[in-house]
Design an enzyme around this catalytic site. Structure first.
Site, mmCIF file in Angstrom:
data_model
loop_
_atom_site.group_PDB
_atom_site.id
_atom_site.type_symbol
_atom_site.label_atom_id
_atom_site.label_comp_id
_atom_site.label_asym_id
_atom_site.label_seq_id
_atom_site.Cartn_x
_atom_site.Cartn_y
_atom_site.Cartn_z
ATOM 1 N N ARG A 169 -53.228 -63.351 0.182
ATOM 2 C CA ARG A 169 -52.448 -62.274 0.804
ATOM 3 C C ARG A 169 -52.037 -61.237 -0.234
ATOM 4 O O ARG A 169 -50.931 -60.696 -0.207
ATOM 5 C CB ARG A 169 -51.205 -62.838 1.509
ATOM 6 C CG ARG A 169 -51.498 -63.864 2.592
ATOM 7 C CD ARG A 169 -52.288 -63.243 3.750
ATOM 8 N NE ARG A 169 -52.509 -64.242 4.793
ATOM 9 C CZ ARG A 169 -53.547 -65.069 4.831
ATOM 10 N NH1 ARG A 169 -54.483 -65.001 3.894
ATOM 11 N NH2 ARG A 169 -53.679 -65.952 5.800
ATOM 12 N N SER A 244 -47.392 -63.696 11.390
ATOM 13 C CA SER A 244 -46.749 -64.566 10.407
ATOM 14 C C SER A 244 -45.828 -63.736 9.511
ATOM 15 O O SER A 244 -46.289 -62.834 8.814
ATOM 16 C CB SER A 244 -47.807 -65.276 9.561
ATOM 17 O OG SER A 244 -48.635 -66.077 10.376
ATOM 18 N N GLU A 339 -44.294 -61.569 4.439
ATOM 19 C CA GLU A 339 -45.611 -60.929 4.424
ATOM 20 C C GLU A 339 -45.549 -59.422 4.671
ATOM 21 O O GLU A 339 -46.203 -58.650 3.977
ATOM 22 C CB GLU A 339 -46.541 -61.587 5.454
ATOM 23 C CG GLU A 339 -47.179 -62.867 4.975
ATOM 24 C CD GLU A 339 -48.438 -63.201 5.763
ATOM 25 O OE1 GLU A 339 -49.076 -62.285 6.292
ATOM 26 O OE2 GLU A 339 -48.774 -64.401 5.845
#
Length: 344
Positions: A169, A244, A339
């Site tokens: 990520r 998420s 995130e």
């Protein structure tokens, strides 16, 4: 030329343009439908001393207030076959293409490799920034290069997969090149020969539950991924969310083993030779957050990794996220990182 006409709007409403449906306004806003318009937009901001914010699908952002400066909304479209040799194909994708629609288009064309990444929200241009991933596949696995507009120089630049410094990520666009480039196009390495990736546990279990009469094809894998995702994650159109909200924390193998002795049910996966990736959703759920509402924001009742907005603000959501993170740290000694990118 028509491509040179840009409409700049003041105090533009951004609430419909972010999947959390958070209230926010852009001081100035424009939508870019052609690469030639980028320089005009940057010139507009430079002449007025305005900071620039680039907005794609709004699926990985938290607006914690109004956005000063110019918001450039990417509307570039187009999907083209760049090259083909034997069963290998290179496909060019404009940054404004919807990611899931790209996956569907590739399947229709017989270009395989994206099926595990089905139903990920957002636009193609954001994919390299986040190095999006799901069910055992990451963008870096099928990425060749990208084109981008350098804000400072006004020049087009090309970055290879190595240049992008992809991680979990993560990418160079979150670090050294943060806010310096506007991604305009991706080039992906796909194949006309299926190479199914079914080793991710949740996907493997869902595939194994299919009737024996079902032939395993990339399209079936994509359909299965969509079904699993829909069973766990709410659709933003129905329940405002950003998918998420927390990254799965990566810890040393030693730390993971220590946690496993204390919490035998802890969910973790190998991450390289010396590290383990913990399931953030499991950590959050163990702290009692799943389904909990705090004012106008909360945690989804099916998936503790998803924060939802029921009419709240970005600051309310971030306060909730911090409370969740602190409770996980107190119980497990692990710090959660969110995130989405936060804009204040």
């Amino acid at each position: 030329m028509a491509t040179q006409v840009i409409e700049f709007r003041r105090n533009h409403n951004l609430q419909p343009l972010n999947t959390l449906a958070l209230p926010a306004k852009a001081e100035y806003y424009c939508r870019i439908n052609h690469c030639e318009q980028l320089q005009l937009a940057v010139d507009f901001a430079t002449e007025r001393g305005l900071p620039i914010t680039v907005l794609g699908g709004g699926s990985n952002v938290v607006f914690a207030g109004n956005i000063a400066g110019l918001v450039i909304h990417i509307g570039l479209d187009g999907i083209e076959l760049h090259a083909q040799q034997d069963d290998q194909v290179q496909v060019d994708v404009a940054a404004g293409e919807n990611w899931h629609q790209l996956v569907e288009h590739a399947l229709e064309k017989g270009w395989y490799g994206l099926e595990n990444l089905s139903l990920i929200p957002g636009l193609a241009g954001a994919a390299p920034i986040q190095n999006i991933g799901a069910y055992g596949v990451e963008l870096k696995d099928i990425f060749h290069s990208l084109q981008a507009f350098d804000i400072a120089s006004g020049k087009e630049v090309t970055l290879s997969a190595r240049d992008c410094e992809f991680g979990y990520r993560d990418s160079i666009f979150k670090r050294q090149l943060k806010d310096q480039l506007i991604i305009t196009r991706l080039r992906l390495n796909l194949s006309t020969r299926p190479n199914l990736r079914l080793d991710y546990p949740a996907l493997r279990d869902a595939i194994s539950a299919l009737p024996e009469s079902v032939a395993l094809t990339p399209a079936v894998v994509a359909e299965t991924v969509c079904r699993v995702r829909r069973s766990k994650l709410p659709q933003p159109s129905e329940t405002p969310n950003a998918g998420s909200f927390f990254k799965n924390p990566v810890v040393s193998a030693r730390k993971a083993e220590e946690l496993r002795k204390i919490f035998p049910g802890i969910v973790c996966y190998p991450h390289g030779e010396q590290e383990q990736k913990l399931a953030a959703g499991w950590l959050v759920e163990q702290c009692g957050w799943r389904g909990k509402q705090v004012g106008n924001v909360g945690v989804h009742h099916k998936q503790a990794l998803v924060l939802v907005n029921n009419g709240g603000t970005g600051e309310e959501l971030l306060t909730l996220a911090e409370q969740i993170s602190e409770s996980v740290k107190k119980r497990f000694g692990v710090k959660l990182e969110i995130e989405p990118r936060v804009y204040r």
